[in-house]
Design an enzyme around this catalytic site. Structure first.
Site, mmCIF file in Angstrom:
data_model
loop_
_atom_site.group_PDB
_atom_site.id
_atom_site.type_symbol
_atom_site.label_atom_id
_atom_site.label_comp_id
_atom_site.label_asym_id
_atom_site.label_seq_id
_atom_site.Cartn_x
_atom_site.Cartn_y
_atom_site.Cartn_z
ATOM 1 N N ALA A 67 1.043 -1.255 -0.061
ATOM 2 C CA ALA A 67 0.116 0.000 -0.067
ATOM 3 C C ALA A 67 1.016 1.173 0.144
ATOM 4 O O ALA A 67 2.040 1.279 0.545
ATOM 5 C CB ALA A 67 -0.884 0.115 1.327
ATOM 6 N N VAL A 68 0.236 2.168 -0.480
ATOM 7 C CA VAL A 68 1.062 3.603 -0.508
ATOM 8 C C VAL A 68 -0.221 4.630 -0.344
ATOM 9 O O VAL A 68 -1.203 4.638 -0.992
ATOM 10 C CB VAL A 68 1.611 3.824 -2.019
ATOM 11 C CG1 VAL A 68 2.362 5.278 -2.237
ATOM 12 C CG2 VAL A 68 2.663 2.887 -2.498
ATOM 13 N N GLU A 95 -2.992 -11.812 -3.746
ATOM 14 C CA GLU A 95 -4.490 -11.542 -4.179
ATOM 15 C C GLU A 95 -4.658 -10.187 -4.295
ATOM 16 O O GLU A 95 -3.888 -9.425 -3.822
ATOM 17 C CB GLU A 95 -5.377 -11.996 -3.211
ATOM 18 C CG GLU A 95 -5.482 -13.489 -3.186
ATOM 19 C CD GLU A 95 -4.695 -14.058 -1.898
ATOM 20 O OE1 GLU A 95 -4.053 -13.263 -1.013
ATOM 21 O OE2 GLU A 95 -4.477 -15.228 -1.919
ATOM 22 N N ASN A 100 -9.101 -3.374 -8.632
ATOM 23 C CA ASN A 100 -8.025 -2.652 -8.767
ATOM 24 C C ASN A 100 -7.082 -2.599 -9.773
ATOM 25 O O ASN A 100 -6.146 -3.495 -9.880
ATOM 26 C CB ASN A 100 -7.170 -2.719 -7.378
ATOM 27 C CG ASN A 100 -6.116 -2.026 -7.277
ATOM 28 O OD1 ASN A 100 -5.674 -1.109 -7.866
ATOM 29 N ND2 ASN A 100 -5.721 -1.861 -6.008
ATOM 30 N N TYR A 107 1.702 -5.098 -11.040
ATOM 31 C CA TYR A 107 2.052 -6.536 -11.026
ATOM 32 C C TYR A 107 2.323 -7.239 -12.371
ATOM 33 O O TYR A 107 3.323 -7.863 -12.394
ATOM 34 C CB TYR A 107 0.978 -7.448 -10.210
ATOM 35 C CG TYR A 107 0.599 -6.729 -8.931
ATOM 36 C CD1 TYR A 107 1.480 -6.051 -7.898
ATOM 37 C CD2 TYR A 107 -0.803 -6.906 -8.391
ATOM 38 C CE1 TYR A 107 1.086 -5.610 -6.675
ATOM 39 C CE2 TYR A 107 -1.005 -6.328 -7.066
ATOM 40 C CZ TYR A 107 -0.242 -5.694 -6.090
ATOM 41 O OH TYR A 107 -0.689 -5.340 -5.113
#
Length: 135
Positions: A67-68, A95, A100, A107
């Site tokens: 997360a950012v 996952e 998103n 990814y």
């Protein structure tokens, strides 16, 4: 940075990124103490603005969270965090929410491929998870 400061920084990022953090502060603290977990951080000056959490399993690795901070997204911190795992020489799984698309694109740029979906995996809101793997 102390373990308490690390946990607080991770929890603050999770609370910023999600409507409700998927982990409590106590869960973050417990995860940080596990011998099988590793955390990597992205900084803006002296502030932690992102993190990547890995869990080492037998013969594979799972990204348990990345997360950012919302205000820092789109600045390359996700790419910087993914570079931390570039040299891992075993399968890596994760996952991601089906909606998103930005994360899925990140990814895929880092060698992950879609394996399948888990129905109703996420809550608040309920959503399918896309399972991805990098060999």
């Amino acid at each position: 940075m102390t373990a308490e400061e690390q946990a607080q920084a991770v929890f603050e990022i999770l609370s910023d990124v999600y409507e409700q953090s998927p982990w409590t502060l106590e869960q973050v603290k417990a995860d940080l103490t596990q011998a099988s977990t590793d955390y990597f951080y992205a900084y803006e000056e002296d502030d932690v603005v992102g993190f990547l959490a890995l869990q080492q399993l037998v013969g594979e690795v799972e990204i348990t969270n990345i997360a950012v901070k919302t205000s820092c997204q789109g600045r390359g911190y996700g790419r910087q965090l993914m570079a931390e795992i570039a040299d891992i020489d075993m399968p890596i799984f994760l996952e991601v929410r089906a909606s998103n698309q930005a994360a899925q694109a990140l990814y895929q740029k880092n060698g992950f491929e879609v394996l399948g979906q888990r129905k109703n995996y996420y809550h608040a809101p309920v959503e399918d998870a896309v399972i991805m793997r990098r060999n």
